[in-house]
Design a protein around this motif. Sequence first.
Motif, PDB file in Angstrom:
ATOM      1  N   GLU A   1       0.828  -1.210   0.000  1.00  0.00           N
ATOM      2  CA  GLU A   1       0.000   0.000   0.000  1.00  0.00           C
ATOM      3  C   GLU A   1       0.863   1.261   0.000  1.00  0.00           C
ATOM      4  O   GLU A   1       0.515   2.259  -0.624  1.00  0.00           O
ATOM      5  N   ARG A   2       1.978   1.205   0.693  1.00  0.00           N
ATOM      6  CA  ARG A   2       2.846   2.377   0.769  1.00  0.00           C
ATOM      7  C   ARG A   2       3.457   2.711  -0.587  1.00  0.00           C
ATOM      8  O   ARG A   2       3.725   3.876  -0.873  1.00  0.00           O
ATOM      9  N   THR A   3       3.660   1.700  -1.453  1.00  0.00           N
ATOM     10  CA  THR A   3       4.206   1.989  -2.783  1.00  0.00           C
ATOM     11  C   THR A   3       3.215   2.787  -3.621  1.00  0.00           C
ATOM     12  O   THR A   3       3.620   3.522  -4.514  1.00  0.00           O
ATOM     13  N   LYS A   4       1.930   2.663  -3.333  1.00  0.00           N
ATOM     14  CA  LYS A   4       0.913   3.432  -4.058  1.00  0.00           C
ATOM     15  C   LYS A   4       0.951   4.902  -3.648  1.00  0.00           C
ATOM     16  O   LYS A   4       0.816   5.784  -4.489  1.00  0.00           O
ATOM     17  N   ALA A   5       1.101   5.146  -2.368  1.00  0.00           N
ATOM     18  CA  ALA A   5       1.195   6.506  -1.822  1.00  0.00           C
ATOM     19  C   ALA A   5       1.543   6.404  -0.343  1.00  0.00           C
ATOM     20  O   ALA A   5       1.127   5.454   0.321  1.00  0.00           O
ATOM     21  N   PRO A   6       2.304   7.364   0.188  1.00  0.00           N
ATOM     22  CA  PRO A   6       2.582   7.343   1.623  1.00  0.00           C
ATOM     23  C   PRO A   6       1.284   7.470   2.414  1.00  0.00           C
ATOM     24  O   PRO A   6       0.306   8.034   1.931  1.00  0.00           O
TER      25      PRO A   6
ATOM     26  N   GLN B   1      -5.686   7.040  10.248  1.00  0.00           N
ATOM     27  CA  GLN B   1      -6.956   6.672   9.628  1.00  0.00           C
ATOM     28  C   GLN B   1      -6.724   6.149   8.218  1.00  0.00           C
ATOM     29  O   GLN B   1      -7.338   5.168   7.800  1.00  0.00           O
ATOM     30  N   ASP B   2      -5.821   6.776   7.491  1.00  0.00           N
ATOM     31  CA  ASP B   2      -5.473   6.330   6.139  1.00  0.00           C
ATOM     32  C   ASP B   2      -4.882   4.921   6.183  1.00  0.00           C
ATOM     33  O   ASP B   2      -5.236   4.059   5.370  1.00  0.00           O
ATOM     34  N   LEU B   3      -4.009   4.661   7.137  1.00  0.00           N
ATOM     35  CA  LEU B   3      -3.420   3.325   7.292  1.00  0.00           C
ATOM     36  C   LEU B   3      -4.500   2.295   7.589  1.00  0.00           C
ATOM     37  O   LEU B   3      -4.543   1.231   6.963  1.00  0.00           O
TER      38      LEU B   3
ATOM     39  N   ILE C   1      -5.848  -4.211   9.638  1.00  0.00           N
ATOM     40  CA  ILE C   1      -5.535  -3.216  10.661  1.00  0.00           C
ATOM     41  C   ILE C   1      -6.809  -2.445  10.966  1.00  0.00           C
ATOM     42  O   ILE C   1      -7.370  -1.785  10.088  1.00  0.00           O
ATOM     43  N   GLY C   2      -7.244  -2.565  12.204  1.00  0.00           N
ATOM     44  CA  GLY C   2      -8.392  -1.814  12.692  1.00  0.00           C
ATOM     45  C   GLY C   2      -7.938  -0.919  13.829  1.00  0.00           C
ATOM     46  O   GLY C   2      -6.742  -0.885  14.163  1.00  0.00           O
ATOM     47  N   PRO C   3      -8.866  -0.218  14.457  1.00  0.00           N
ATOM     48  CA  PRO C   3      -8.481   0.668  15.556  1.00  0.00           C
ATOM     49  C   PRO C   3      -7.776  -0.055  16.709  1.00  0.00           C
ATOM     50  O   PRO C   3      -6.826   0.471  17.291  1.00  0.00           O
TER      51      PRO C   3
END
Length: 96
Positions: free
Chosen positions: A48-53, A58-60, A67-69
Motif C-alpha cells: 500500500e505504501r508503494t501506491k502513496a505514503p 486513519q489512512d493506514l 488493521i483496525g483501531p
Amino acid sequence: MFKTVITLTAALWAAAAFAAVDVNRATEAQLDAIKGIGPAMSGRILAERTKAPFKDWQDLVERVKGIGPGSAAKFSSEGLTVNGDTFKPAAPTPSR
C-alpha cells in the motif's frame, strides 16, 4: 568511570530499543520487529505504501486489510508511528 560508561551504554541501548518506527520509512525488517506485525502484514503495508505514503493513522487503517483501531492502538504502543504521530482513537460521537 566504568559504572558511568556502563550506565550510559545501557541507557542508549534502552532508548534505541524503544525508538519509534515510522510506517512511511520503515523497512520490512523494522515492521516485522513490531510485536503483532508479521511478514504478511508488513507485506500489505509495504504494498500500500508503494501506491502513496500514508497520510495519517486513519489512512493506514482504511487502506491496509487487517488493521483496525484495536490493532492500530497496539502497534502504536509497540513503537509504530505514522508521520511521527502515535495512534489516537477517534472520539466517540455523542448519542441523542
